[in-house]
Design a protein around this motif. Structure first.
Motif, mmCIF file in Angstrom:
data_model
loop_
_atom_site.group_PDB
_atom_site.id
_atom_site.type_symbol
_atom_site.label_atom_id
_atom_site.label_comp_id
_atom_site.label_asym_id
_atom_site.label_seq_id
_atom_site.Cartn_x
_atom_site.Cartn_y
_atom_site.Cartn_z
ATOM 1 N N SER A 635 0.841 -1.193 0.000
ATOM 2 C CA SER A 635 0.000 0.000 0.000
ATOM 3 C C SER A 635 0.879 1.247 0.000
ATOM 4 C CB SER A 635 -0.905 -0.013 1.236
ATOM 5 O OG SER A 635 -1.728 1.124 1.271
ATOM 6 N N GLU A 636 0.554 2.202 -0.909
ATOM 7 C CA GLU A 636 1.345 3.432 -0.995
ATOM 8 C C GLU A 636 0.897 4.423 0.073
ATOM 9 O OE1 GLU A 636 2.118 7.172 -4.033
ATOM 10 O OE2 GLU A 636 1.394 5.278 -4.869
ATOM 11 N N LEU A 637 1.863 4.985 0.811
ATOM 12 C CA LEU A 637 1.558 5.901 1.902
ATOM 13 C C LEU A 637 1.521 7.349 1.421
ATOM 14 C CD1 LEU A 637 3.770 4.458 4.795
ATOM 15 C CD2 LEU A 637 1.478 3.785 4.088
ATOM 16 N N ARG A 638 0.661 8.137 2.072
ATOM 17 C CA ARG A 638 0.597 9.582 1.829
ATOM 18 C C ARG A 638 0.741 10.281 3.169
ATOM 19 N NH1 ARG A 638 -4.546 9.617 -2.417
ATOM 20 N NH2 ARG A 638 -3.356 8.892 -4.237
ATOM 21 N N SER A 639 1.425 11.411 3.165
ATOM 22 C CA SER A 639 1.716 12.059 4.433
ATOM 23 C C SER A 639 1.699 13.577 4.316
ATOM 24 C CB SER A 639 3.092 11.585 4.928
ATOM 25 O OG SER A 639 3.398 12.144 6.168
ATOM 26 N N ARG A 640 1.448 14.257 5.430
ATOM 27 C CA ARG A 640 1.504 15.712 5.504
ATOM 28 C C ARG A 640 1.643 16.128 6.974
ATOM 29 N NH1 ARG A 640 -1.439 19.451 6.697
ATOM 30 N NH2 ARG A 640 -1.162 20.622 4.742
ATOM 31 N N ASN A 641 1.835 17.420 7.223
ATOM 32 C CA ASN A 641 1.889 17.924 8.590
ATOM 33 C C ASN A 641 0.547 17.734 9.281
ATOM 34 O OD1 ASN A 641 4.567 18.899 8.462
ATOM 35 N ND2 ASN A 641 3.874 20.724 7.379
ATOM 36 N N ALA A 642 0.586 17.483 10.584
ATOM 37 C CA ALA A 642 -0.650 17.294 11.357
ATOM 38 C C ALA A 642 -1.395 18.614 11.514
ATOM 39 C CB ALA A 642 -0.324 16.704 12.718
#
Length: 736
Positions: A635-642
């Motif tokens: 599964s490809e992860l996506r991320s950003r600042n909280a």
């Protein structure tokens, strides 16, 4: 030399609601410390408490969590300074709940020596020489190596020893490095069941020196189970059916996890090591550390309550929680090392145990007593022990708390009380008097005209409506026969979806998606606007309303919020991954401090996203760059600042679940009536924030400051409160 005090509140990341009792637990410890038998709070930790310059509690009367987020931009100082926040159980009158009404300094009819606030409770110096702890360790504080068991003590207490006949086949942890007083402590506890072989491990827990759980694993016994001992272990046959982990797997993991100079701490740790079939050279056994005369031992449950002020192994729970027990044993050892034998002896544990047994007997007799009978009076017995109030405890230490506000806060005469008619007057008195007091409670108020229930109703609807809009995105246009499954899958990679509906009023179909977390909606706008989804190049946007015109400003301020510093959001996780799996996957990230896996509050199942907290902001930025594009278990992860801390995530979830009893048209009517007064309210809130800023700047360094929105608890309904806290440092910010 003055040491910088700091707070650690890792448990707050989970968004748990803190009760009034837990808050009092924190304030008691901050004001009194362990020297006066106050226990380290169970939900957060204060380091170097004895160096605290003072405690200041600011109470914003009749205000709730609702006010903080409705006027988030106006509370500029609060959100930039206080990095620890928590949802608070609503209280009608916080100072009364803290101090008690009409309390007296000296408890009446209390047996001598049986109350922790009575001066007789402190053992006289001449008696200390006879205490078994003093006789064993002396009076002075020593380092942890002085409390580890010698080889002879281990042999005497049935610890597994290298080369012993009964330890054939046992695995060594290979932690053979020389121990020093700065060697790391680890709490260990196991639950066992009875098998054809004997006692076998069914669950293992390991916690580090800060109380963080490193391991909490179910284990499949090798032999046939004869008795699961569910009452004590909490283990059932059903729980162990899907388990694949064996004892050898746990042994390998423990060897990898423990540094070469690790010191293991546990209560009767010999039983745990025997069941694990492992040999470890350096241990602290709290059952022996706090041992009574003639080698008799206290139970862990009693020690946790008497020394730490914690309730563990509660009867309501099914079996013991090994993580809870491991953490309790660890904290007991830390207490002993930090405070020294004299302070432990002064607790007079034998006397406290006697008092507890007397109280149990009294309760049992009361339960058997027929209504209306003076059973206790006939037996000429003292009444059950009453819990001392906070004022009593402070008075014993010579402290007289300062209370400032518009109402009469104290009826006992044990406080320095001062009534003022305006927030400005309260601030002026606080600037003069707070630096001279060790414990202060300052009450500010918006005034009676802003506390009406209809105002709360209007604010609630506005906040709920705005949060809903911020969680909602519209995507499209799509082709007539587009694949909804593909759309749901693509947008689901950004985070958990609350609802997904097709908009048919447009020429071409659009999709309306409401997410459960703000980060997911923002990620969808940032990553999928202009992307090709289900065969169409789509536009992704939030609803366009008057309330949403400052949405981008609000998002930016949430990102810069001090509570979100060093925290990132990760989506696209497979729901089959456990917290242990994620910790292993993310372990390579530098300075990772904590992992929070949001759960559905009804089902308890975790979501396809998590939050990672790092010790340094730069490490969080590096992790953000590294994680985007990662593939985990396909599964490809996506991320950003909280954007939203744990308590806000929980609150949003509860608002999504609640269905308003009144129609929107009623709220629209009320909102129009409130528009002028709300403008005035914004000005008052801004001024209130400025007052707190001035007060905070006047505080000495190392002062614990707690700001409370106590919440609303009335017959018309309740609103959760909010707490913000921090210890002021040299830079005027709250220390971690």
């Amino acid at each position: 030399q003055e040491k910088p005090c700091r707070l650690s509140a890792a448990l707050l990341g989970e968004g748990s609601e803190i009760s009034q009792e837990q808050l009092q637990e924190l304030l008691r410890y901050a004001a009194l410390g362990r020297c006066h038998s106050a226990a380290q709070p169970s939900w957060c930790r204060i380091y170097h408490q004895s160096h605290l310059a003072g405690v200041v509690v600011v109470v914003l009367q009749e205000m709730s969590q609702l006010h903080f987020y409705r006027f988030y931009l106006q509370f500029k100082h609060l959100r930039k300074v206080f990095r620890h926040r928590f949802t608070l159980t609503p209280s009608a009158n916080f100072p009364v709940s803290l101090y008690g009404e009409g309390t007296n300094l000296k408890p009446q009819n209390t047996p001598q020596g049986l109350t922790s606030t009575s001066s007789e409770c402190i053992t006289k110096s001449s008696d200390l020489q006879c205490d078994p702890i003093i006789q064993r360790y002396g009076e002075r504080k020593q380092g942890l190596t002085s409390y580890t068991l010698t080889l002879e003590e281990q042999k005497k207490n049935d610890y597994p020893i290298e080369g012993s006949p009964g330890c054939k086949g046992y695995v060594s942890t290979e932690c053979d490095q020389q121990r020093t007083d700065s060697s790391p402590l680890f709490g260990l506890d196991c639950e066992m069941c009875l098998t054809a072989k004997g006692n076998e491990v069914t669950r293992v827990s390991l916690v580090d020196a800060r109380g963080h759980c490193l391991l909490n694993e179910l284990v499949k016994p090798e032999s046939t189970v004869v008795n699961y001992r569910t009452r004590f272990s909490g283990i059932t046959k059903k729980m162990l059916l899907p388990v694949k982990t064996r004892l050898s797997d746990i042994q390998t993991r423990l060897k990898k996890m423990l540094p070469h100079d690790a010191v293991l701490v546990g209560h009767s740790l010999n039983s745990d090591l025997q069941a694990l079939e492992m040999i470890h050279p350096s241990v602290i056994d709290t059952s022996l550390l706090f041992a009574r005369s003639e080698g008799r031992r206290f139970k862990l449950k009693f020690l946790a309550k008497a020394v730490l002020g914690k309730e563990i192994q509660c009867e309501q729970k099914l079996g013991h929680d090994p993580t809870e027990d491991a953490r309790a044993a660890l904290e007991l050892a830390q207490f002993f090392i930090e405070q020294g034998p004299t302070k432990v002896a002064e607790l007079n544990l034998e006397m406290l145990l006697t008092a507890e047994k007397l109280a149990e007997v009294s309760q049992n007799k009361a339960a058997l007593q027929p209504q209306g009978c003076g059973f206790q009076e006939e037996l000429n017995e003292p009444p059950p022990l009453s819990k001392p109030c906070f004022l009593d405890c402070l008075q014993v230490t010579g402290q007289k708390p300062l209370l400032l506000g518009r109402q009469g806060l104290d009826s006992s005469g044990l406080c320095q009380s001062n009534l003022s008619t305006s927030n400005k007057q309260i601030l002026q008195r606080a600037l003069e008097d707070v630096p001279l007091s060790k414990f202060s409670v300052i009450q500010f108020s918006l005034g009676p005209e802003y506390t009406a229930s209809h105002l709360h109703a209007g604010l609630h609807e506005k906040v709920r409506s705005k949060l809903t809009d911020m969680l909602t995105i519209y995507a499209g246009p799509f082709e007539e026969n587009f694949c909804m499954k593909s759309v749901k899958k693509e947008f689901g990679r950004c985070g958990p979806i609350q609802s997904l509906t097709v908009v048919t009023e447009t020429f071409q179909p659009y999709v309306c998606i409401q997410y459960e977390v703000l980060e997911a909606a923002q990620l969808a706008v940032e990553r999928l606007n202009g992307a090709e989804v289900a065969g169409s190049c789509i536009k992704v946007q939030r609803p366009v309303t008057a309330a949403m015109l400052d949405c981008n400003v609000l998002i930016k301020e949430l990102e810069l919020d001090v509570e979100n510093e060093g925290v990132i959001y990760v989506a696209g996780l497979k729901k089959s991954l456990t917290e242990t799996d994620l910790q292993e996957e993310f372990s390579q990230l530098k300075d990772l401090e904590a992992l929070f896996l949001p759960k559905d509050l009804k089902s308890g199942k975790h979501r396809n996203c998590c939050f990672l907290k790092f010790q340094k902001s730069q490490s969080a930025m590096d992790a953000l760059e590294a994680i985007n594009g990662w593939t985990m278990k396909g599964s490809e992860l996506r991320s950003r600042n909280a954007l939203a801390p744990g308590h806000l995530w929980r609150w949003i979830w509860q608002m999504n679940q609640s269905n308003g009893k009144q129609g929107k048209h009623i709220f629209y009517e009320k909102m129009e009536q409130l528009s002028d007064s709300e403008q005035d309210l914004r000005k008052k809130v801004k001024k209130l924030d400025h007052h707190i800023k001035k007060l905070y700047r006047s505080l000495h360094n190392n002062t614990l400051c707690v700001v409370l929105f106590p919440g609303v608890n009335s017959t018309n309904g309740s609103q959760s409160g909010l707490g913000l806290m921090g210890i002021k440092d040299d830079e005027g910010r709250s220390a971690c």
